[in-house]
Write an enzyme that holds these catalytic residues in place. Structure first.
Site, PDB file in Angstrom:
ATOM      1  N   LYS A  44       0.861  -1.187   0.000  1.00  0.00           N
ATOM      2  CA  LYS A  44       0.000   0.000   0.000  1.00  0.00           C
ATOM      3  C   LYS A  44       0.892   1.230   0.000  1.00  0.00           C
ATOM      4  O   LYS A  44       1.988   1.204   0.568  1.00  0.00           O
ATOM      5  CB  LYS A  44      -0.863  -0.019   1.273  1.00  0.00           C
ATOM      6  CG  LYS A  44      -1.691   1.228   1.520  1.00  0.00           C
ATOM      7  CD  LYS A  44      -2.818   1.382   0.524  1.00  0.00           C
ATOM      8  CE  LYS A  44      -3.627   2.668   0.778  1.00  0.00           C
ATOM      9  NZ  LYS A  44      -4.585   2.886  -0.332  1.00  0.00           N
ATOM     10  N   ASN A  68     -13.557   3.764  -5.126  1.00  0.00           N
ATOM     11  CA  ASN A  68     -12.981   3.811  -3.785  1.00  0.00           C
ATOM     12  C   ASN A  68     -12.531   5.216  -3.434  1.00  0.00           C
ATOM     13  O   ASN A  68     -12.144   6.007  -4.302  1.00  0.00           O
ATOM     14  CB  ASN A  68     -11.792   2.844  -3.659  1.00  0.00           C
ATOM     15  CG  ASN A  68     -10.483   3.464  -4.085  1.00  0.00           C
ATOM     16  OD1 ASN A  68      -9.855   4.202  -3.311  1.00  0.00           O
ATOM     17  ND2 ASN A  68     -10.078   3.203  -5.318  1.00  0.00           N
ATOM     18  N   CYS A 127      -2.677   9.845  -6.235  1.00  0.00           N
ATOM     19  CA  CYS A 127      -3.791   9.523  -5.332  1.00  0.00           C
ATOM     20  C   CYS A 127      -4.886  10.577  -5.485  1.00  0.00           C
ATOM     21  O   CYS A 127      -4.635  11.768  -5.301  1.00  0.00           O
ATOM     22  CB  CYS A 127      -3.342   9.483  -3.871  1.00  0.00           C
ATOM     23  SG  CYS A 127      -4.750   9.163  -2.782  1.00  0.00           S
TER      24      CYS A 127
HETATM   25  C1  DHB Z   1      -5.734   5.807  -2.465  1.00  0.00           C
HETATM   26  C2  DHB Z   1      -6.267   5.638  -3.717  1.00  0.00           C
HETATM   27  C3  DHB Z   1      -5.446   5.699  -4.810  1.00  0.00           C
HETATM   28  O1  DHB Z   1      -5.908   5.529  -6.073  1.00  0.00           O
HETATM   29  C4  DHB Z   1      -4.101   5.940  -4.633  1.00  0.00           C
HETATM   30  O2  DHB Z   1      -3.283   6.024  -5.675  1.00  0.00           O
HETATM   31  C5  DHB Z   1      -3.581   6.065  -3.387  1.00  0.00           C
HETATM   32  C6  DHB Z   1      -4.406   6.018  -2.289  1.00  0.00           C
HETATM   33  C7  DHB Z   1      -6.570   5.798  -1.272  1.00  0.00           C
HETATM   34  O3  DHB Z   1      -7.633   6.419  -1.272  1.00  0.00           O
HETATM   35  O4  DHB Z   1      -6.133   5.223  -0.255  1.00  0.00           O
END
Ligand code: DHB
Length: 308
Positions: A44, A68, A127
């Site tokens: 992550k 998301n 993000c």
């Molecule tokens: C998250 C979502 C993403 O697409 C990313 O690149 C990094 C973090 C998120 O919301 O945690």
């Protein structure tokens, strides 16, 4: 068929791995990826401090896609500094994804993570889910300055995780920047940022953060992913390898990413939905296709897309 691929001098046992973000926050999740057929362990995106992320519901599927707005829940980079040496014992590449809220944060995290020697580092410039923090990769000047500064402190192979671009002028501009900054690979695409999905039964948004706006993934984003892989592959001509991400549910989807120019692929939504078995299924499906095409390896298909 030879299932291995090489990216930035690192050998991967297969070309299919998890995407950053999908079931890869905790030690248990990362070890499950280590124990699976995933060709790498991708973390992550880690931030300076541990984060709980956004309020729930924050990840929901809908027909042919997902949305998301996780809000970067993660253990904080120090936990991954401690974990990475253990993850390397699984004898497959470890890719550390990093994200900061300022250049100084990116540099501190990159420096500390570089020291524990992940096989590759993926710099998340895309993000979409943090209020007040626009996607860095849509600000070309800031992205170049940041990548240049990170390159100065990182010795490991490093790559950029990019959002989708929707105009060839933007592909041109970003490709030029990436060549100048000495990145060793790119991963495209991140989720398509700030989509909106409505529940027809309730007339309501389906995720809570940001009024329902969130990053789109899953089958619906495949054409945008393929276009971005292809656009960068044409501009890099093999000099910067590409990891294709977006909309992969079947071996055929992987084969299309290879044709477009990806050397390997990452699986987000399908891994979240199916769990680690997805890597076994996809590898079997891809092998069947590659052998039917008379190729000796997945690598032989890379960039072989035909045009009229
Ligand atoms: C998250 C979502 C993403 O697409 C990313 O690149 C990094 C973090 C998120 O919301 O945690």
């Amino acid at each position: 068929m030879n299932p291995t691929v090489e990216i930035a001098g690192i050998t991967f046992p297969t070309c299919i791995m998890n995407a950053a973000g999908a079931r890869c926050v905790t030690a248990e999740e990362l070890e499950a990826i280590g124990n699976s057929r995933s060709g790498a362990i991708v973390t992550k995106s880690m931030t300076l401090n541990a984060r709980d992320g956004n309020p729930t519901p924050r990840y929901v599927t809908f027909p042919h896609g997902s949305i998301n707005s996780m809000g970067l829940p993660n253990l904080g980079y120090q936990a991954y500094v401690d974990l990475i040496p253990r993850l390397k014992e699984f004898k497959k590449p470890v890719i550390a994804s990093i994200a900061g809220f300022s250049p100084a944060e990116f540099l501190d995290i990159a420096t500390a993570i570089d020291a524990v020697k992940p096989d590759l580092m993926e710099i998340n410039l895309s993000c979409p889910n943090i209020e007040g923090h626009p996607q860095i990769a849509y600000d070309f000047e800031t992205a170049e300055q940041l990548l240049t500064r990170i390159r100065n402190v990182v010795n490991r192979p490093m790559g950029a995780k990019l959002p989708p671009y929707f105009d060839p002028a933007h592909h041109d501009h970003m490709a030029t920047i990436l060549k100048r900054c000495g990145v060793n690979f790119i991963s495209v695409i991140n989720s398509i940022g700030n989509g909106l999905v409505i529940n027809p039964e309730t007339d309501a948004v389906i995720i809570k953060p940001k009024g329902g706006f969130g990053g789109l993934g899953g089958a619906i984003i495949k054409p945008v992913a393929l276009a971005n892989v292809r656009a960068f592959a044409l501009r890099f001509q093999g000099h910067i390898p590409i990891i294709g991400v977006g909309g992969i549910e079947t071996g055929q989807d992987i084969y299309e990413h290879l044709l477009a120019g990806a050397s390997a692929v990452q699986i987000g939504t399908a891994f979240v939905e199916e769990g680690p078995q997805v890597f076994v299924r996809l590898e079997q499906e891809l092998t069947t296709i590659v052998e039917r095409k008379g190729l000796r390896s997945a690598t032989e298909a890379v960039g072989r897309l035909k045009e009229f």
